[in-house]
Write a protein that holds these residues in place. Structure first.
Motif, short mmCIF file in Angstrom:
data_model
loop_
_atom_site.label_atom_id
_atom_site.label_comp_id
_atom_site.label_asym_id
_atom_site.label_seq_id
_atom_site.Cartn_x
_atom_site.Cartn_y
_atom_site.Cartn_z
N ASN A 483 1.30 -1.03 0.31
CA ASN A 483 0.31 -0.42 0.03
C ASN A 483 0.52 1.10 0.05
OD1 ASN A 483 -1.68 2.09 0.85
ND2 ASN A 483 -3.23 -0.01 1.70
N VAL A 484 0.85 1.78 -1.40
CA VAL A 484 1.85 3.10 -1.63
C VAL A 484 1.97 4.04 -0.86
CG1 VAL A 484 2.93 4.36 -3.12
CG2 VAL A 484 2.78 2.31 -3.31
N ALA A 485 1.02 4.52 -0.25
CA ALA A 485 0.00 6.34 0.32
C ALA A 485 0.19 5.61 1.54
CB ALA A 485 -1.42 5.72 0.26
N THR A 486 -0.13 4.55 2.28
CA THR A 486 0.32 3.95 3.89
C THR A 486 1.84 3.84 4.11
OG1 THR A 486 0.11 2.19 4.11
CG2 THR A 486 -1.80 2.84 4.17
N ALA A 487 2.61 3.23 3.35
CA ALA A 487 4.56 3.55 3.74
C ALA A 487 4.52 5.17 2.74
CB ALA A 487 4.59 2.58 2.27
N GLN A 488 4.14 5.60 2.49
CA GLN A 488 5.10 6.79 2.43
C GLN A 488 4.54 7.92 4.04
OE1 GLN A 488 1.97 8.91 -1.42
NE2 GLN A 488 4.58 7.61 -1.90
N LEU A 489 3.34 7.96 4.33
CA LEU A 489 2.91 7.81 5.58
C LEU A 489 4.17 7.84 6.62
CD1 LEU A 489 -0.95 7.99 5.73
CD2 LEU A 489 0.13 9.83 5.85
N LEU A 490 4.38 6.15 6.64
CA LEU A 490 5.14 5.84 7.55
C LEU A 490 6.41 5.67 7.29
CD1 LEU A 490 5.74 3.52 10.43
CD2 LEU A 490 5.89 1.79 8.10
N ARG A 491 7.37 5.90 6.20
CA ARG A 491 8.49 6.40 6.55
C ARG A 491 8.20 7.70 6.57
NH1 ARG A 491 7.85 3.13 0.89
NH2 ARG A 491 7.34 4.82 0.10
N ALA A 492 7.44 8.78 6.06
CA ALA A 492 7.96 10.15 6.74
C ALA A 492 7.72 10.44 8.68
CB ALA A 492 6.48 11.35 6.41
N ALA A 493 7.02 10.23 9.00
CA ALA A 493 6.98 9.59 10.50
C ALA A 493 7.86 9.22 10.65
CB ALA A 493 5.97 8.91 10.82
N LEU A 494 8.87 7.92 10.27
CA LEU A 494 9.86 7.87 10.78
C LEU A 494 11.06 8.04 10.54
CD1 LEU A 494 9.41 3.61 9.55
CD2 LEU A 494 9.30 4.81 12.12
N ARG A 495 11.72 8.92 10.05
CA ARG A 495 12.59 10.16 9.47
C ARG A 495 11.80 11.57 10.78
NH1 ARG A 495 10.90 10.02 4.28
NH2 ARG A 495 9.47 11.62 4.48
N THR A 496 10.97 11.45 10.66
CA THR A 496 11.20 12.67 12.04
C THR A 496 10.75 12.50 13.33
OG1 THR A 496 9.13 13.06 11.66
CG2 THR A 496 10.30 14.13 10.50
N ASP A 497 10.27 11.07 14.09
CA ASP A 497 9.99 11.30 15.44
C ASP A 497 10.38 10.52 15.76
OD1 ASP A 497 8.66 12.85 13.91
OD2 ASP A 497 5.66 12.27 13.85
N TYR A 498 11.31 8.64 14.69
CA TYR A 498 11.88 7.95 15.20
C TYR A 498 13.12 7.83 14.91
CZ TYR A 498 7.15 6.54 16.08
OH TYR A 498 5.21 6.63 16.46
N ARG A 499 13.86 6.80 15.96
CA ARG A 499 14.99 6.07 15.75
C ARG A 499 14.73 4.49 15.18
NH1 ARG A 499 17.91 4.74 20.13
NH2 ARG A 499 17.04 5.00 21.96
N LEU A 500 15.51 3.74 14.82
CA LEU A 500 15.59 2.88 15.00
C LEU A 500 16.56 2.79 15.78
CD1 LEU A 500 15.67 0.16 12.47
CD2 LEU A 500 17.80 0.56 12.07
N VAL A 501 16.40 1.72 16.83
CA VAL A 501 16.94 1.15 17.33
C VAL A 501 17.26 -0.22 17.83
CG1 VAL A 501 15.55 3.06 19.06
CG2 VAL A 501 15.04 0.30 19.29
N TYR A 502 16.65 -1.17 16.45
CA TYR A 502 16.97 -2.95 16.61
C TYR A 502 16.38 -3.19 14.98
CZ TYR A 502 17.15 -7.56 17.90
OH TYR A 502 17.13 -9.16 18.05
N ARG A 503 17.56 -4.38 15.14
CA ARG A 503 17.26 -4.65 13.41
C ARG A 503 17.18 -6.28 13.99
NH1 ARG A 503 18.23 -2.79 7.94
NH2 ARG A 503 18.82 -5.04 6.82
N ARG A 504 16.67 -7.15 13.19
CA ARG A 504 16.44 -8.68 13.42
C ARG A 504 16.74 -9.70 11.63
NH1 ARG A 504 19.60 -11.97 17.95
NH2 ARG A 504 18.81 -13.78 17.15
N LYS A 505 17.32 -10.28 10.92
CA LYS A 505 16.85 -10.94 10.14
C LYS A 505 16.30 -11.97 10.82
CE LYS A 505 17.92 -12.33 6.28
NZ LYS A 505 19.15 -13.27 4.99
N ILE A 506 14.45 -11.93 10.33
CA ILE A 506 13.75 -13.38 10.28
C ILE A 506 13.68 -13.58 8.75
CG2 ILE A 506 11.75 -13.46 11.62
CD1 ILE A 506 11.84 -11.70 13.39
N GLY A 507 13.95 -15.15 8.54
CA GLY A 507 13.79 -15.43 7.95
C GLY A 507 14.36 -14.78 6.48
N SER A 508 13.22 -14.30 4.94
CA SER A 508 13.89 -13.65 4.56
C SER A 508 13.69 -12.10 4.34
CB SER A 508 12.85 -13.98 2.82
OG SER A 508 11.22 -13.51 3.59
#
Length: 521
Positions: A483-508
């Motif tokens: 869903n391009v529209a919701t993905a764009q909203l998410l990316r915008a919020a993550l850029r300004t209001d969030y920071r990446l704190v953990y990354r883990r590969k699960i499957g592919s």
């Protein structure tokens, strides 16, 4: 490599009685023990895996939240019937973490279905064929993504029970009163199946037609037919009407009607190429069983009793109805074929019990003959080897999702949104919810963009701007139909209001855990 079929395949009607056959010819309890033993042997290795399949993760979350007061379709939205969530809520009430518990429950249901297949098969096949038909069902459950708690793993038991009652109620010589009562019980079981998944409606309709077809056609039968038909149809509809009545009485009629009956028609279609590939995969994986069913359908049987003939014809007609239901439903995901396995394995029982019937494989110029029992055993092992390791690789290991849950719990001080990830994270973290649309596909999948009863883009914007989840879980890459529209909203919020704190590969794919860092409105 080529196949040929010996003459015995077409003419043989009764196998030679051997020592194993005499063992299996003991009471039905032996068939039950075989079915349950095979069920646990084939499925126990997955016990404790929290990410067998995304759907059952969600069912467990909803079942648990129901015990905390949530109302399906109102507080947590989905289009599955409420019976699915009631079943998982009942399992969750048993205690423990809930994951092993639902998987054991699913195994008990699978074993029961295999036993019911064997019990029906005994009406026209020997005990060896009946037992092998039940075991074949359990093996192909793994092939078609049924190693956990998918809905057909549960409702197939109700459908198989209904079919067994219909066979008993329509046997030659059964009086009308017994036929009415057994038919009513069968249709009630079919009604319970409907409340686990509505796609069982095709089999329920077939069962009703089979009962009506066998109803006596004399003057008294014709006179009472409308009343009997109304009774049987009412039994099938009773569970759904009872649930609908509860929702209407509590002011949730509109939510219930849309989720249960209308939303499915708002889903976007899949590309024809995708559907063709899925259907081709299903046919390829089911080919050994379909081959047995085709041979059985064209084989002329001699020396059968009337009851055996009717039971075999019922199984073949049931199989046609089940396949028709899958074709009409049209999405062709692997697990949508799970209901077909019940009549498909039942139809194969006669050939599986016939030691003389089999295939001849020509390999390197040499003819190698094998019975259908050996043929299905070998092909089942091949199909499992082709499918299951790939599923495990793509979906990942339970340890990885537990690690993500632990990381979330370290950072989380508020509610969470799983935009793209495993719904089981809500269960493992017990995080509070920021939306009623918590199944990730409802937020991130283009096919669901207009099929959940609300403007999903506006809902995503509301969640990010008003609810402001403390933790957001996403992925390093999206599925093929985002869903391009919701993905764009998410990316915008993550850029300004969030920071990446953990990354883990699960499957592919890698799961990304973001922590909110500013309280901006």
């Amino acid at each position: 490599m080529s196949f040929s079929f010996p003459a015995q395949t077409w003419a043989r009607s009764q196998p030679t009685v051997g020592s194993w056959h005499r063992l299996l010819a003991r009471p039905l309890m032996v068939q039950f023990v075989i079915a349950m033993t095979c069920a646990f042997a084939l499925r126990a290795w997955q016990f404790g895996n929290p990410i067998i399949q995304i759907d059952e993760q969600f069912y467990l979350v909803v079942g648990e939240r129901m015990l905390q007061g949530a109302v399906p379709f109102v507080d947590i939205w989905d289009r599955k019937p409420v019976g699915t969530f009631l079943l998982y809520a009942a399992i969750r009430s048993l205690g423990g973490e809930g994951i092993v518990q639902y998987q054991i429950a699913a195994t008990l249901f699978a074993g029961t279905t295999a036993f019911l297949i064997a019990a029906m098969a005994l009406r026209f096949a020997n005990a060896r064929g009946a037992a092998l038909a039940g075991c074949a069902y359990l093996a192909w459950l793994l092939v078609f993504d049924g190693s956990g708690g998918q809905t057909p793993v549960f409702y197939n038991a109700f459908i198989a029970g209904a079919a067994l009652l219909i066979l008993q109620g329509t046997s030659p010589g059964v009086d009308r009163r017994r036929m009415v009562l057994l038919g009513a019980a069968a249709m009630l079981l079919a009604g319970f199946a409907l409340q686990i998944k509505y796609s069982s409606v095709f089999e329920a309709m077939f069962f009703g037609c089979a009962l009506l077809w066998r109803w006596p056609r004399d003057a008294a039968g014709v006179r009472t037919l409308p009343l009997v038909a109304f009774l049987w149809a009412g039994c099938a509809l009773l569970p759904t009407l009872a649930v609908w009545g509860w929702y209407a009485a509590h002011g949730f009629n509109q939510a219930f009607v849309y989720a249960n009956f209308l939303s499915i028609f708002d889903r976007a279609g899949w590309p024809l190429g995708t559907l063709a590939a899925r259907l081709g995969k299903i046919v390829g994986l089911a080919f050994p069983l379909l081959l047995c069913a085709w041979l059985e359908s064209v084989t002329r049987r001699g020396g059968e009793t009337e009851d055996a003939r009717l039971a075999r014809q019922f199984a073949l007609a049931w199989l046609s109805a089940a396949i028709g239901g899958v074709l009409l439903f049209g999405t062709y995901f692997d697990h949508y074929f799970l209901p077909v396995l019940v009549p498909l394995c039942l139809v194969a029982a006669k050939l599986l019990g016939d030691r003389a019937a089999g295939v001849t494989m020509v390999v390197g110029g040499r003819h190698r003959a094998m019975s259908f029992a050996v043929f299905l055993t070998v092909t089942a092992a091949i199909c499992v080897a082709l499918v299951v390791p790939k599923q495990l690789k793509n979906r990942g290991a339970g340890a990885d999702v537990h690690a993500v849950a632990d990381a979330i719990n370290r950072y989380r001080t508020g509610c969470m949104l799983v935009f793209d990830g495993e719904p089981i994270l809500y269960h493992l973290t017990n995080a509070c919810l920021v939306t009623t649309r918590i199944f990730p596909n409802h937020l991130n999948d283009a096919t669901e963009a207009h099929a959940s009863g609300i403007d999903i883009t506006a809902e995503m914007a509301r969640v990010l701007e008003v609810e402001r989840p403390d933790i957001i879980v996403s992925a390093d890459r999206y599925d093929p139909h985002p869903n391009v529209a919701t993905a764009q909203l998410l990316r915008a919020a993550l850029r300004t209001d969030y920071r990446l704190v953990y990354r883990r590969k699960i499957g592919s794919r890698a799961r990304l855990v973001y922590k909110r860092v500013r309280d901006a409105r």
